[in-house]
Design an enzyme around this catalytic site. Structure first.
Site, PDB file in Angstrom:
ATOM      1  N   ASP A 138       0.813  -1.193   0.082  1.00  0.00           N
ATOM      2  CA  ASP A 138       0.018   0.034  -0.041  1.00  0.00           C
ATOM      3  C   ASP A 138       0.829   1.477  -0.075  1.00  0.00           C
ATOM      4  OD1 ASP A 138      -2.263  -1.538   0.181  1.00  0.00           O
ATOM      5  OD2 ASP A 138      -2.672  -1.087   2.386  1.00  0.00           O
ATOM      6  N   ARG A 159      -1.588  -0.194  -8.415  1.00  0.00           N
ATOM      7  CA  ARG A 159      -2.808   0.204  -8.119  1.00  0.00           C
ATOM      8  C   ARG A 159      -2.742   1.502  -7.950  1.00  0.00           C
ATOM      9  NH1 ARG A 159      -3.819  -0.608  -1.948  1.00  0.00           N
ATOM     10  NH2 ARG A 159      -4.817  -2.713  -2.405  1.00  0.00           N
TER      11      ARG A 159
HETATM   12  P1  FDA Z   1     -14.366   9.614  -4.619  1.00  0.00           P
HETATM   13  O1  FDA Z   1     -13.932   9.828  -3.250  1.00  0.00           O
HETATM   14  O2  FDA Z   1     -14.700  10.456  -5.480  1.00  0.00           O
HETATM   15  O3  FDA Z   1     -15.456   8.628  -4.183  1.00  0.00           O
HETATM   16  C1  FDA Z   1     -16.453   8.281  -5.350  1.00  0.00           C
HETATM   17  C2  FDA Z   1     -17.854   7.847  -4.776  1.00  0.00           C
HETATM   18  O4  FDA Z   1     -17.475   6.338  -4.074  1.00  0.00           O
HETATM   19  C3  FDA Z   1     -18.577   8.420  -3.579  1.00  0.00           C
HETATM   20  O5  FDA Z   1     -19.426   9.465  -4.248  1.00  0.00           O
HETATM   21  C4  FDA Z   1     -19.277   7.396  -2.978  1.00  0.00           C
HETATM   22  O6  FDA Z   1     -20.328   6.837  -3.404  1.00  0.00           O
HETATM   23  C5  FDA Z   1     -18.169   6.048  -3.025  1.00  0.00           C
HETATM   24  N1  FDA Z   1     -17.279   6.223  -1.700  1.00  0.00           N
HETATM   25  C6  FDA Z   1     -15.951   6.369  -1.817  1.00  0.00           C
HETATM   26  N2  FDA Z   1     -15.324   6.403  -0.618  1.00  0.00           N
HETATM   27  C7  FDA Z   1     -16.315   5.968   0.199  1.00  0.00           C
HETATM   28  C8  FDA Z   1     -16.406   5.595   1.538  1.00  0.00           C
HETATM   29  N3  FDA Z   1     -15.359   5.862   2.344  1.00  0.00           N
HETATM   30  N4  FDA Z   1     -17.409   5.085   2.012  1.00  0.00           N
HETATM   31  C9  FDA Z   1     -18.857   5.056   1.279  1.00  0.00           C
HETATM   32  N5  FDA Z   1     -18.647   5.507  -0.038  1.00  0.00           N
HETATM   33  C10 FDA Z   1     -17.555   5.845  -0.545  1.00  0.00           C
HETATM   34  N6  FDA Z   1      -5.488   5.309  -0.532  1.00  0.00           N
HETATM   35  C11 FDA Z   1      -4.101   5.377  -0.425  1.00  0.00           C
HETATM   36  O7  FDA Z   1      -3.572   6.534   0.112  1.00  0.00           O
HETATM   37  N7  FDA Z   1      -3.187   4.352  -0.103  1.00  0.00           N
HETATM   38  C12 FDA Z   1      -3.586   3.236  -0.615  1.00  0.00           C
HETATM   39  O8  FDA Z   1      -2.620   2.218  -0.702  1.00  0.00           O
HETATM   40  C13 FDA Z   1      -5.058   2.907  -0.853  1.00  0.00           C
HETATM   41  N8  FDA Z   1      -5.477   1.756  -1.244  1.00  0.00           N
HETATM   42  C14 FDA Z   1      -6.892   1.481  -1.765  1.00  0.00           C
HETATM   43  C15 FDA Z   1      -7.231   0.252  -2.069  1.00  0.00           C
HETATM   44  C16 FDA Z   1      -8.589   0.395  -2.627  1.00  0.00           C
HETATM   45  C17 FDA Z   1      -8.909  -1.005  -3.229  1.00  0.00           C
HETATM   46  C18 FDA Z   1      -9.203   1.344  -2.736  1.00  0.00           C
HETATM   47  C19 FDA Z   1     -10.551   1.141  -3.392  1.00  0.00           C
HETATM   48  C20 FDA Z   1      -8.861   2.477  -2.144  1.00  0.00           C
HETATM   49  C21 FDA Z   1      -7.650   2.699  -1.592  1.00  0.00           C
HETATM   50  N9  FDA Z   1      -7.186   3.858  -1.115  1.00  0.00           N
HETATM   51  C22 FDA Z   1      -5.686   4.103  -0.825  1.00  0.00           C
HETATM   52  C23 FDA Z   1      -8.025   4.954  -0.918  1.00  0.00           C
HETATM   53  C24 FDA Z   1      -8.209   6.059  -2.044  1.00  0.00           C
HETATM   54  O9  FDA Z   1      -6.895   6.675  -2.081  1.00  0.00           O
HETATM   55  C25 FDA Z   1      -9.611   7.039  -2.032  1.00  0.00           C
HETATM   56  O10 FDA Z   1      -9.228   7.545  -0.841  1.00  0.00           O
HETATM   57  C26 FDA Z   1     -10.954   6.144  -1.954  1.00  0.00           C
HETATM   58  O11 FDA Z   1     -10.861   5.053  -2.601  1.00  0.00           O
HETATM   59  C27 FDA Z   1     -11.980   7.050  -2.292  1.00  0.00           C
HETATM   60  O12 FDA Z   1     -11.923   7.733  -3.592  1.00  0.00           O
HETATM   61  P2  FDA Z   1     -12.654   7.024  -4.686  1.00  0.00           P
HETATM   62  O13 FDA Z   1     -11.681   6.846  -5.811  1.00  0.00           O
HETATM   63  O14 FDA Z   1     -13.568   6.012  -4.388  1.00  0.00           O
HETATM   64  O15 FDA Z   1     -13.669   8.234  -5.347  1.00  0.00           O
END
Ligand code: FDA
Length: 307
Positions: A134, A185
């Site tokens: 990560d 990722r």
């Molecule tokens: P965005 O924040 O725009 O969300 C899009 C939509 O997704 C929202 O409108 C909502 O519907 C839904 N959503 C998103 N987050 C949600 C939550 N917590 N609860 C409920 N609904 C939610 N970061 C990092 O810094 N280092 C890492 O190693 C990782 N590893 C990682 C692995 C995986 C598999 C994922 C999916 C994410 C990470 N992250 C991470 C976290 C990443 O940086 C980010 O903070 C989250 O994925 C939220 O961003 P989205 O891309 O989902 O978009």
């Protein structure tokens, strides 16, 4: 819309800053599981984790498991962490689960020394299973990428890491990594970073994510598109279709407890979806980052508290 985005950014900052308060931590650690942390965390034990991985696999989802924990400052504790990861990797193997491990280098000793973190990860890689490192706060990016490179140079191929779209440095990091045909990722980024290091505006992060994603997909490695953002997921599908990029070159990844229906819809459409499924008693910082991503999640907690 702009006002909503500003409010969300302010709430995110407030939640991530409050996470450092000892009082907030005490309260959430005492009541958090009951109030809703269990939505985001598979449980506190390895058996809880294995049961969750089995349930996900039964629905056609792949998974990774993470023993929650970070910022370990003594070598003896890192040895215990390594031992638990060895056991879970063996159990995944014995039970033939579609699952692998994602871990944090500060959990394995990066704050003690880079050599200790390197030695601990390479010990786990000797077991032969794929492991993803990560990405943590910006202060650790340089060392994390160095360790990733060192592992690749040592001949470990079943290893991947993470790039964060919110960091200004990421396009250069990606260009430097692409010659290795890396397994990467891509995430937006979950930590509170200053504006001289990371884009403060969500719209800029989203735009950068789209650009980086396309560059990664065309770059010859393997791409894990880790987002719940449907616009970006649709864009990935359109881009891979248009450029003839096979489904064996990428996968979608989402978090346990987030957008579950979307995960299943993508599986039904024939895409590989991996659900990042953490477990362990040290769930507090993980939970606070999930709340920071979506301040509306706080309402979910408040509703549970009032029940
Ligand atoms: P965005 O924040 O725009 O969300 C899009 C939509 O997704 C929202 O409108 C909502 O519907 C839904 N959503 C998103 N987050 C949600 C939550 N917590 N609860 C409920 N609904 C939610 N970061 C990092 O810094 N280092 C890492 O190693 C990782 N590893 C990682 C692995 C995986 C598999 C994922 C999916 C994410 C990470 N992250 C991470 C976290 C990443 O940086 C980010 O903070 C989250 O994925 C939220 O961003 P989205 O891309 O989902 O978009």
């Amino acid at each position: 819309m702009a006002a909503g985005a500003t409010l969300n950014a302010a709430s995110r900052k407030a939640i991530l800053a409050a996470a450092d308060s000892a009082r907030v931590q005490r309260f959430v650690q005492t009541h958090g599981m009951r109030l809703g942390a269990a939505r985001f965390v598979a449980g506190e034990t390895m058996d809880d984790s294995i049961a969750a991985l089995r349930r996900l696999n039964a629905q056609g989802l792949h998974a990774n498991t993470t023993l929650l924990g970070e910022a370990v400052h003594d070598e003896a504790t890192t040895q215990k962490v390594v031992a638990e990861y060895e056991e879970i990797i063996r159990r995944i193997d014995t039970e033939k689960l579609n699952a692998n491990v994602a871990l944090k280098l500060t959990h394995l000793g990066l704050d003690v020394s880079e050599d200790l973190a390197y030695a601990n990860v390479s010990r786990l890689l000797e077991l032969g299973s794929f492991i993803r490192i990560d990405m943590e706060q910006s202060a650790y990016v340089e060392a994390t990428l160095r360790i990733y490179r060192r592992l690749r140079e040592a001949g470990y191929d079943r290893i991947g890491t993470v790039l964060q779209a919110y960091l200004y440095r990421t396009p250069d990091d990606l260009d430097a990594l692409l010659p290795l045909a890396p397994n990467l990722r891509l995430v937006k980024g979950a930590y509170l970073e200053p504006p001289d290091i990371a884009y403060p505006q969500k719209a800029d992060v989203d735009a950068m994510y789209g650009r980086l994603m396309e560059r990664m997909l065309s770059g010859g490695g393997y791409t894990a598109i880790a987002t719940h953002d449907e616009a970006l997921i649709d864009r990935a599908i359109a881009y891979t279709d248009a450029h003839g990029i096979g489904r064996d070159h990428f996968e979608f990844q989402m978090l346990y407890g987030v957008r579950t229906q979307l995960q299943l819809d993508l599986v039904r459409r024939g895409y590989k979806v991996l659900v990042a499924t953490p477990y362990g008693p040290e769930w507090y910082p993980y939970l606070m980052r999930r709340l920071g991503e979506r301040p509306a999640n706080l309402l979910f907690f408040v509703r549970n508290a009032l029940r």
